[in-house]
Design a protein around this motif. Structure first.
Motif, PDB file in Angstrom:
ATOM      1  N   GLY A 145       0.809  -1.212   0.000  1.00 56.06           N
ATOM      2  CA  GLY A 145       0.000   0.000   0.000  1.00 56.06           C
ATOM      3  C   GLY A 145       0.841   1.260   0.000  1.00 56.06           C
ATOM      4  O   GLY A 145       0.584   2.201  -0.776  1.00 56.06           O
ATOM      5  N   VAL A 146       1.846   1.316   0.865  1.00 56.57           N
ATOM      6  CA  VAL A 146       2.716   2.488   0.921  1.00 56.57           C
ATOM      7  C   VAL A 146       3.509   2.630  -0.377  1.00 56.57           C
ATOM      8  O   VAL A 146       3.692   3.739  -0.898  1.00 56.57           O
ATOM      9  N   THR A 147       3.959   1.502  -0.923  1.00 56.08           N
ATOM     10  CA  THR A 147       4.674   1.544  -2.203  1.00 56.08           C
ATOM     11  C   THR A 147       3.777   2.083  -3.303  1.00 56.08           C
ATOM     12  O   THR A 147       4.198   2.907  -4.127  1.00 56.08           O
ATOM     13  N   GLN A 148       2.525   1.634  -3.330  1.00 59.08           N
ATOM     14  CA  GLN A 148       1.594   2.132  -4.342  1.00 59.08           C
ATOM     15  C   GLN A 148       1.377   3.631  -4.209  1.00 59.08           C
ATOM     16  O   GLN A 148       1.292   4.343  -5.216  1.00 59.08           O
ATOM     17  N   ALA A 149       1.288   4.129  -2.987  1.00 52.02           N
ATOM     18  CA  ALA A 149       1.145   5.575  -2.790  1.00 52.02           C
ATOM     19  C   ALA A 149       2.344   6.312  -3.383  1.00 52.02           C
ATOM     20  O   ALA A 149       2.188   7.356  -4.042  1.00 52.02           O
ATOM     21  N   ALA A 150       3.536   5.778  -3.156  1.00 56.27           N
ATOM     22  CA  ALA A 150       4.744   6.402  -3.705  1.00 56.27           C
ATOM     23  C   ALA A 150       4.756   6.327  -5.226  1.00 56.27           C
ATOM     24  O   ALA A 150       5.176   7.281  -5.905  1.00 56.27           O
ATOM     25  N   VAL A 151       4.275   5.218  -5.771  1.00 58.94           N
ATOM     26  CA  VAL A 151       4.236   5.056  -7.230  1.00 58.94           C
ATOM     27  C   VAL A 151       3.256   6.047  -7.853  1.00 58.94           C
ATOM     28  O   VAL A 151       3.512   6.591  -8.936  1.00 58.94           O
ATOM     29  N   VAL A 152       2.140   6.301  -7.183  1.00 58.28           N
ATOM     30  CA  VAL A 152       1.196   7.300  -7.680  1.00 58.28           C
ATOM     31  C   VAL A 152       1.877   8.664  -7.800  1.00 58.28           C
ATOM     32  O   VAL A 152       1.756   9.359  -8.816  1.00 58.28           O
ATOM     33  N   VAL A 153       2.602   9.046  -6.760  1.00 56.45           N
ATOM     34  CA  VAL A 153       3.312  10.326  -6.785  1.00 56.45           C
ATOM     35  C   VAL A 153       4.350  10.335  -7.909  1.00 56.45           C
ATOM     36  O   VAL A 153       4.463  11.306  -8.673  1.00 56.45           O
ATOM     37  N   ALA A 154       5.101   9.240  -8.031  1.00 60.78           N
ATOM     38  CA  ALA A 154       6.125   9.159  -9.076  1.00 60.78           C
ATOM     39  C   ALA A 154       5.497   9.236 -10.462  1.00 60.78           C
ATOM     40  O   ALA A 154       6.002   9.944 -11.348  1.00 60.78           O
ATOM     41  N   GLY A 155       4.388   8.520 -10.656  1.00 64.28           N
ATOM     42  CA  GLY A 155       3.729   8.536 -11.958  1.00 64.28           C
ATOM     43  C   GLY A 155       3.226   9.914 -12.324  1.00 64.28           C
ATOM     44  O   GLY A 155       3.355  10.359 -13.480  1.00 64.28           O
ATOM     45  N   LEU A 156       2.674  10.605 -11.343  1.00 60.42           N
ATOM     46  CA  LEU A 156       2.177  11.957 -11.590  1.00 60.42           C
ATOM     47  C   LEU A 156       3.325  12.897 -11.953  1.00 60.42           C
ATOM     48  O   LEU A 156       3.234  13.693 -12.906  1.00 60.42           O
ATOM     49  N   LEU A 157       4.423  12.814 -11.208  1.00 56.98           N
ATOM     50  CA  LEU A 157       5.563  13.688 -11.474  1.00 56.98           C
ATOM     51  C   LEU A 157       6.196  13.398 -12.835  1.00 56.98           C
ATOM     52  O   LEU A 157       6.569  14.317 -13.576  1.00 56.98           O
ATOM     53  N   LEU A 158       6.316  12.108 -13.184  1.00 54.09           N
ATOM     54  CA  LEU A 158       6.905  11.743 -14.475  1.00 54.09           C
ATOM     55  C   LEU A 158       6.039  12.225 -15.632  1.00 54.09           C
ATOM     56  O   LEU A 158       6.541  12.722 -16.643  1.00 54.09           O
ATOM     57  N   THR A 159       4.730  12.080 -15.481  1.00 55.51           N
ATOM     58  CA  THR A 159       3.822  12.540 -16.529  1.00 55.51           C
ATOM     59  C   THR A 159       3.880  14.057 -16.661  1.00 55.51           C
ATOM     60  O   THR A 159       3.907  14.597 -17.775  1.00 55.51           O
ATOM     61  N   ALA A 160       3.896  14.741 -15.515  1.00 53.70           N
ATOM     62  CA  ALA A 160       3.996  16.203 -15.538  1.00 53.70           C
ATOM     63  C   ALA A 160       5.313  16.660 -16.162  1.00 53.70           C
ATOM     64  O   ALA A 160       5.349  17.645 -16.914  1.00 53.70           O
ATOM     65  N   CYS A 161       6.388  15.936 -15.872  1.00 54.48           N
ATOM     66  CA  CYS A 161       7.692  16.266 -16.461  1.00 54.48           C
ATOM     67  C   CYS A 161       7.639  16.105 -17.975  1.00 54.48           C
ATOM     68  O   CYS A 161       8.103  16.970 -18.729  1.00 54.48           O
ATOM     69  N   GLY A 162       7.061  14.996 -18.437  1.00 56.40           N
ATOM     70  CA  GLY A 162       6.924  14.786 -19.876  1.00 56.40           C
ATOM     71  C   GLY A 162       6.086  15.863 -20.525  1.00 56.40           C
ATOM     72  O   GLY A 162       6.419  16.360 -21.613  1.00 56.40           O
ATOM     73  N   TYR A 163       5.012  16.261 -19.846  1.00 55.32           N
ATOM     74  CA  TYR A 163       4.152  17.311 -20.385  1.00 55.32           C
ATOM     75  C   TYR A 163       4.911  18.645 -20.464  1.00 55.32           C
ATOM     76  O   TYR A 163       4.849  19.346 -21.477  1.00 55.32           O
ATOM     77  N   GLY A 164       5.625  18.978 -19.382  1.00 51.21           N
ATOM     78  CA  GLY A 164       6.356  20.240 -19.371  1.00 51.21           C
ATOM     79  C   GLY A 164       7.413  20.306 -20.459  1.00 51.21           C
ATOM     80  O   GLY A 164       7.523  21.306 -21.177  1.00 51.21           O
ATOM     81  N   LEU A 165       8.183  19.235 -20.615  1.00 49.67           N
ATOM     82  CA  LEU A 165       9.216  19.220 -21.647  1.00 49.67           C
ATOM     83  C   LEU A 165       8.598  19.199 -23.036  1.00 49.67           C
ATOM     84  O   LEU A 165       9.097  19.839 -23.967  1.00 49.67           O
ATOM     85  N   GLY A 166       7.496  18.437 -23.174  1.00 49.08           N
ATOM     86  CA  GLY A 166       6.817  18.401 -24.463  1.00 49.08           C
ATOM     87  C   GLY A 166       6.240  19.758 -24.828  1.00 49.08           C
ATOM     88  O   GLY A 166       6.319  20.190 -25.985  1.00 49.08           O
ATOM     89  N   HIS A 167       5.662  20.445 -23.851  1.00 51.50           N
ATOM     90  CA  HIS A 167       5.107  21.771 -24.093  1.00 51.50           C
ATOM     91  C   HIS A 167       6.216  22.753 -24.482  1.00 51.50           C
ATOM     92  O   HIS A 167       6.054  23.571 -25.395  1.00 51.50           O
ATOM     93  N   GLY A 168       7.357  22.656 -23.778  1.00 55.31           N
ATOM     94  CA  GLY A 168       8.470  23.526 -24.108  1.00 55.31           C
ATOM     95  C   GLY A 168       8.968  23.293 -25.525  1.00 55.31           C
ATOM     96  O   GLY A 168       9.304  24.256 -26.234  1.00 55.31           O
ATOM     97  N   ARG A 169       8.979  22.055 -25.954  1.00 57.47           N
ATOM     98  CA  ARG A 169       9.408  21.750 -27.328  1.00 57.47           C
ATOM     99  C   ARG A 169       8.449  22.360 -28.340  1.00 57.47           C
ATOM    100  O   ARG A 169       8.861  22.883 -29.374  1.00 57.47           O
ATOM    101  N   VAL A 170       7.143  22.255 -28.038  1.00 55.49           N
ATOM    102  CA  VAL A 170       6.141  22.839 -28.945  1.00 55.49           C
ATOM    103  C   VAL A 170       6.315  24.348 -29.024  1.00 55.49           C
ATOM    104  O   VAL A 170       6.250  24.947 -30.091  1.00 55.49           O
ATOM    105  N   VAL A 171       6.562  24.995 -27.866  1.00 54.73           N
ATOM    106  CA  VAL A 171       6.748  26.454 -27.853  1.00 54.73           C
ATOM    107  C   VAL A 171       7.975  26.855 -28.671  1.00 54.73           C
ATOM    108  O   VAL A 171       7.955  27.819 -29.445  1.00 54.73           O
ATOM    109  N   LEU A 172       9.054  26.088 -28.532  1.00 54.87           N
ATOM    110  CA  LEU A 172      10.296  26.428 -29.225  1.00 54.87           C
ATOM    111  C   LEU A 172      10.259  26.098 -30.703  1.00 54.87           C
ATOM    112  O   LEU A 172      10.737  26.879 -31.542  1.00 54.87           O
TER     113      LEU A 172
END
Length: 320
Positions: free
Chosen positions: A288-315
């Motif tokens: 259960g605790v591991t799954q909670a950590a994985v949720v946070v990691a998944g959210l951060l990784l997706t947000a990172c991909g979105y941010g970098l992808g958005h920056g590429r589109v802007v540039l």
């Protein structure tokens, strides 16, 4: 059992690798075994001459009790979007359904799908995808992230409901609607084994942007069993898939607008994921605790991909 012969259906199955040949044959067999027979099966081979030759030889003769699947080669750009478009344009029926080459449709799949198309405002119907794990389900993987392996997840509706978009391995649409919009956008979607996606999201949003009264329905009784291979049960794959999902969402946002492209994600992020974290922490178990950590990691990784992808589109701008 009721039969609705007035709604004609083509099932498109796209395949790209010899490694899934047994799964591909099982996918075709599952369509041939439907309680309500479909009108046409198109097996589209994505730029693989060896696989194309094998498929042509396999389906040269008609199987007993069903129409012979027609084997086509992808006539568009390499990738899942191009292969699906090849099948979409070759189809001759009112409805086109898409089934992944590693998914197997339950016997009542086509019947559950077709009943909804009696209503003219319904432009698409998608269904439930149940993961078929190689052994046991990974204890670290929260069910809220089963989309990572192409399956239904906690946060989706649990009963018949309108949705923004479908899971790509199990969906159908009216052919006239998707052909009028040019089909799937080849700038998004999986190419080979690269863990990108969102081509079905982009198309579904375009449908409702073009026709606001259109209804896209999720019916959990329209079920498939989706194979999950061992390499997709690792945290490394999970991380790559989350990151590329974020990049794909950034590209889709640039094409059709962030408000529509991220509408479901806002609810998922603000409501579904916090409940998953709380559940994991309250469990006080290692999984259960591991799954909670994985949720946070998944959210951060997706947000990172979105941010970098958005920056590429802007540039560099969105691909044309």
């Amino acid at each position: 059992m009721s039969i609705t012969p007035d709604i004609s259906v083509t099932v498109v199955i796209c395949a790209y690798t010899m490694n899934r040949w047994d799964d591909t044959r099982a996918a075709v067999d599952s369509v041939l075994a439907q309680d309500r027979a479909v009108d046409e099966i198109l097996l589209v081979i994505d730029h693989n001459e060896e696989l194309y030759a094998l498929a042509c030889a396999q389906y040269a003769a008609s199987p007993s009790g069903g129409a012979r699947p027609r084997v086509l080669t992808n006539g568009h750009a390499r990738g899942l979007s191009g292969a699906r478009n090849t099948g979409m344009y070759a189809a001759t029926t009112e409805v086109v359904a898409f089934l992944d080459d590693d998914a197997r449709a339950d016997p009542g799949w086509s019947e559950a799908m077709v009943e909804h198309y009696r209503h003219p405002e319904v432009d698409g119907v998608g269904g439930y995808a149940s993961p078929q794990w190689p052994l046991d389900r990974p204890g670290w993987l929260p069910e809220e992230f089963d989309w990572v392996v192409g399956c239904s997840y906690v946060g989706q509706p649990t009963a018949l409901a309108p949705v923004r978009n479908f899971i790509g391995c199990n969906m159908s649409m009216r052919r006239r609607v998707i052909t009028s919009l040019g089909g799937f956008n080849a700038q998004v979607g999986r190419v080979g084994s690269k863990p990108t996606g969102c081509e079905e999201t982009e198309l579904c949003i375009r449908i409702t942007q073009h026709e606001p009264t259109a209804r896209l329905l999720f019916d959990p009784s329209m079920r498939v069993q989706h194979t999950v291979v061992a390499e997709r049960t690792t945290f490394g794959y999970f991380a790559r898939r989350c990151y590329h999902e974020g990049r794909s969402k950034a590209l889709v946002s640039s094409m059709i607008g962030a408000r529509d492209a991220l509408s479901s994600e806002r609810t998922y992020t603000l409501q579904v994921l916090p409940r998953a974290i709380g559940r994991g922490l309250r469990s006080r178990t290692a999984d259960g605790v591991t799954q909670a950590a994985v949720v946070v990691a998944g959210l951060l990784l997706t947000a990172c991909g979105y941010g970098l992808g958005h920056g590429r589109v802007v540039l560099f701008g969105a691909p044309q």
